[in-house]
Design a protein around this motif. Structure first.
Motif, PDB file in Angstrom:
ATOM      1  N   ASP A 162       0.925  -1.311  -0.014  1.00  0.00           N
ATOM      2  CA  ASP A 162      -0.052   0.153   0.021  1.00  0.00           C
ATOM      3  C   ASP A 162       0.743   1.164   0.036  1.00  0.00           C
ATOM      4  OD1 ASP A 162      -2.851  -1.582   0.447  1.00  0.00           O
ATOM      5  OD2 ASP A 162      -1.641  -2.089   1.992  1.00  0.00           O
ATOM      6  N   ALA A 163       2.113   1.267   0.610  1.00  0.00           N
ATOM      7  CA  ALA A 163       3.081   2.372   0.581  1.00  0.00           C
ATOM      8  C   ALA A 163       4.182   1.827   0.909  1.00  0.00           C
ATOM      9  CB  ALA A 163       2.448   3.246   1.984  1.00  0.00           C
ATOM     10  N   VAL A 164       5.468   2.728   0.553  1.00  0.00           N
ATOM     11  CA  VAL A 164       6.710   2.545   0.585  1.00  0.00           C
ATOM     12  C   VAL A 164       7.600   3.565   1.276  1.00  0.00           C
ATOM     13  CG1 VAL A 164       8.828   2.165  -0.518  1.00  0.00           C
ATOM     14  CG2 VAL A 164       6.909   0.880  -1.399  1.00  0.00           C
ATOM     15  N   ARG A 197       7.854   2.337  -7.186  1.00  0.00           N
ATOM     16  CA  ARG A 197       6.780   2.506  -7.832  1.00  0.00           C
ATOM     17  C   ARG A 197       6.213   1.457  -8.343  1.00  0.00           C
ATOM     18  NH1 ARG A 197       5.472   4.247 -13.544  1.00  0.00           N
ATOM     19  NH2 ARG A 197       3.874   5.807 -13.492  1.00  0.00           N
ATOM     20  N   THR A 245       4.428  -0.570  -5.637  1.00  0.00           N
ATOM     21  CA  THR A 245       3.281   0.238  -4.714  1.00  0.00           C
ATOM     22  C   THR A 245       1.955   0.270  -5.550  1.00  0.00           C
ATOM     23  OG1 THR A 245       5.093   1.760  -3.755  1.00  0.00           O
ATOM     24  CG2 THR A 245       2.920   2.562  -3.613  1.00  0.00           C
ATOM     25  N   GLY A 268      -0.772   4.999  -4.373  1.00  0.00           N
ATOM     26  CA  GLY A 268      -0.096   4.818  -3.078  1.00  0.00           C
ATOM     27  C   GLY A 268       0.984   5.608  -2.819  1.00  0.00           C
ATOM     28  N   ILE A 327       4.844   6.936  -1.598  1.00  0.00           N
ATOM     29  CA  ILE A 327       6.117   6.669  -1.541  1.00  0.00           C
ATOM     30  C   ILE A 327       6.883   7.881  -0.648  1.00  0.00           C
ATOM     31  CG2 ILE A 327       8.339   6.233  -2.490  1.00  0.00           C
ATOM     32  CD1 ILE A 327       6.759   5.048  -4.901  1.00  0.00           C
TER      33      ILE A 327
END
Length: 206
Positions: A104-106, A126, A129, A133, A135
């Motif tokens: 969902d996110a980095v 990218r 994700t 979402g 980054i």
């Protein structure tokens, strides 16, 4: 800077990393995590987890996976694997061993200026994700002040060899080539020299 040089640099840092970067950057790491803005149950990848200094700062309910290229760093991170960490993975940030849209996110703290190929690394973040979402990058970027930028250029070779990161690291060319849209940029402690960026995916050239 080659991958083996990065590994050697951070293997040297592993034993003292917490003493140097622990208390100094605790507020910056907390702010970077807050910028993810993820609900309980979110799947989060931390690229460059290092010794795991960020792991205890994630809110309960987040499902965090940490990745790092340095085995000595990961060994120290094992002691910080707790309620929200789903596991640690040894791997190259430019070739992430995860499926498309797997997170969902980095989060990447002090990473993009420390890898041999920052463009490929951001492209991989990218890829893994979910579309749209966030980054979040916590990093140093080249100063907009000419005198400081000149000093960063002069020191860049030394910091690469001894510390494992590029002191001369401009933001604009990096973002322009990675298919990311910067939503916010904040100066963070200590001294506001480091930046926390919240980015989302967009079409390249869009």
């Amino acid at each position: 800077m080659e991958l083996d040089e990065v590994q050697k640099a951070y293997s040297r840092w592993a034993k003292v990393y917490d003493l140097v970067f622990g208390p100094l950057f605790v507020r910056a790491r907390k702010r970077a995590i807050a910028l993810l803005e993820q609900p309980a149950g979110a799947r989060i990848l931390e690229v460059g987890v290092g010794t795991g200094l960020s792991l205890a700062q994630f809110p309960r309910g987040h499902r965090v996976v940490g990745l790092d290229i340095s085995r000595p760093m990961l060994k120290r991170a094992l002691g910080r694997v707790g309620h929200g960490c789903m596991g640690l993975v040894e791997g190259d940030a430019a070739q992430l061993p995860f499926p498309d849209g797997g997170f969902d996110a980095v989060l990447a703290t002090f990473v993009v200026s420390a890898v041999p190929d920052s463009i490929s690394t951001l492209a991989e973040m990218r890829r893994v994700t979910l579309p749209g979402g966030p980054i979040v990058l916590l990093n140093h970027f080249t100063s907009n002040r000419k005198a400081i930028a000149a000093g960063e250029r002069a020191l860049s070779k030394t910091t690469e060899k001894l510390l494992g990161f590029h002191a001369d690291f401009p933001l604009e060319p990096l973002i322009a080539r990675t298919g990311l849209q910067v939503e916010s940029v904040e100066s963070v402690p200590p001294l506001g020299y480091w930046k926390a960026l919240r980015c989302v995916t967009r079409e390249v050239g869009g």
